[in-house]
Design an enzyme around this catalytic site. Structure first.
Site, PDB file in Angstrom:
ATOM      1  N   SER A 229       0.861  -1.178   0.000  1.00  0.00           N
ATOM      2  CA  SER A 229       0.000   0.000   0.000  1.00  0.00           C
ATOM      3  C   SER A 229       0.893   1.222   0.000  1.00  0.00           C
ATOM      4  O   SER A 229       2.068   1.147   0.387  1.00  0.00           O
ATOM      5  CB  SER A 229      -0.872   0.002   1.269  1.00  0.00           C
ATOM      6  OG  SER A 229      -1.525   1.240   1.461  1.00  0.00           O
TER       7      SER A 229
ATOM      8  N   TYR B 110      -2.740  -1.337  10.323  1.00  0.00           N
ATOM      9  CA  TYR B 110      -2.596  -1.429   8.862  1.00  0.00           C
ATOM     10  C   TYR B 110      -1.238  -0.890   8.415  1.00  0.00           C
ATOM     11  O   TYR B 110      -0.529  -1.533   7.629  1.00  0.00           O
ATOM     12  CB  TYR B 110      -3.728  -0.649   8.201  1.00  0.00           C
ATOM     13  CG  TYR B 110      -3.828  -0.815   6.701  1.00  0.00           C
ATOM     14  CD1 TYR B 110      -4.481  -1.911   6.153  1.00  0.00           C
ATOM     15  CD2 TYR B 110      -3.279   0.122   5.842  1.00  0.00           C
ATOM     16  CE1 TYR B 110      -4.585  -2.071   4.779  1.00  0.00           C
ATOM     17  CE2 TYR B 110      -3.382  -0.020   4.470  1.00  0.00           C
ATOM     18  CZ  TYR B 110      -4.033  -1.116   3.937  1.00  0.00           C
ATOM     19  OH  TYR B 110      -4.127  -1.261   2.578  1.00  0.00           O
TER      20      TYR B 110
END
Length: 274
Positions: free
Chosen positions: A156, A169
């Site tokens: 990401s 995350y």
């Protein structure tokens, strides 16, 4: 999901003919886009993820019908190492080899760190990071036996930069980049590459749901949510598409990318150029 909505890139060659790929978290969104791109390029694919049985059957049948490649489904839970092992075994028993592994499965939870539920932290780390450790350790012996392979970790932009309230995350995605580098170093002389793709916001059903939720909660139009909330840090002010991610993953899985390894590669519209 109607698999017919995801079309292969124009002029896509079957550069993955004879290859076998396992893609985790691939019953929708980015993972399904990658599976469709791989199958369109000639690979047999093992898809994995949650969903209604009839929808998953439709997805598998659609992949095979539209691409001419073979597809099977594994229901492996990415928090359970034994089920991950069974998924790798399924690929090897069904197709006789394993050439490409894509670690895409992931979940998200947003909360201030002092209020972050411990069980959510554990779940995010298990699915977003530990599952990749398990798939890689289980796939590497087969790749070494057959003389090569490709490992692609879907990280990401949050593997490269941080945002508030996303402790688990961000930690997991930073960890994925570290794991990618270690695997690349350990396999550099074995014709095995390991890279991380780092997307910004991608147009998926989950993101569409976020847009609608944010529009309701802020009382602002969808277009304003997209530009000023979700894409505030993304300079090109557009979502990437699953087709773009799939095409890039297909390149990394091909022979043309044999010298690319250990890299964290953004597809983020300039987000991490700040």
């Amino acid at each position: 999901m109607n698999i017919a909505l995801i079309q292969p890139a124009t002029g896509t060659a079957r550069v993955l003919d004879g290859k076998v790929a396992v893609i985790t978290g691939s019953t929708s969104g980015i993972g399904l886009g990658i599976a469709h791109s791989f199958a369109s390029a000639g690979a047999s694919v093992v898809i994995n993820g949650f969903g209604k049985p009839e929808e998953i059957n439709d997805t598998v049948e659609g992949l095979q019908r539209e691409t001419g490649s073979k597809a099977v489904y594994s229901a492996a839970d990415m928090t359970k190492p034994d089920e991950i092992a069974a998924m790798v075994t399924l690929a090897l028993e069904t197709f006789g080899r394993l050439d490409i592994l894509v670690n895409n499965a992931g979940i998200q939870h947003v909360s201030p760190i002092d209020q972050f539920p411990v069980e959510k932290w554990d779940a995010v780390l298990a699915i977003n990071l530990s599952s990749a450790f398990h798939t890689i350790r289980l796939a590497l012996p087969a790749m070494r036996r057959q003389g090569g392979g490709r490992i692609i970790n879907i990280a990401s932009a949050h593997a490269l930069v941080a945002s508030p309230f996303k402790a688990a995350y961000v930690a997991a995605k930073h960890g994925i980049v570290g794991l990618t580098k270690v695997v690349a170093l350990e396999t550099a002389e074995q014709n095995i590459t390991c890279n991380a793709i780092c997307p910004g916001y991608v147009s998926t059903p989950l993101v569409e749901a976020q847009i609608d939720d944010q529009a309701r909660s802020h009382g602002i139009p969808r277009e304003q949510v997209i530009r000023d909330v979700l894409l505030a840090q993304q300079p090109n002010k557009r979502f990437a598409t699953v087709e773009e991610i799939g095409a890039f993953a297909t390149f990394l899985a091909s022979d043309a990318a044999a010298s690319i390894t250990g890299a964290a590669l953004p597809i983020d519209g300039g987000w991490t150029a700040h």
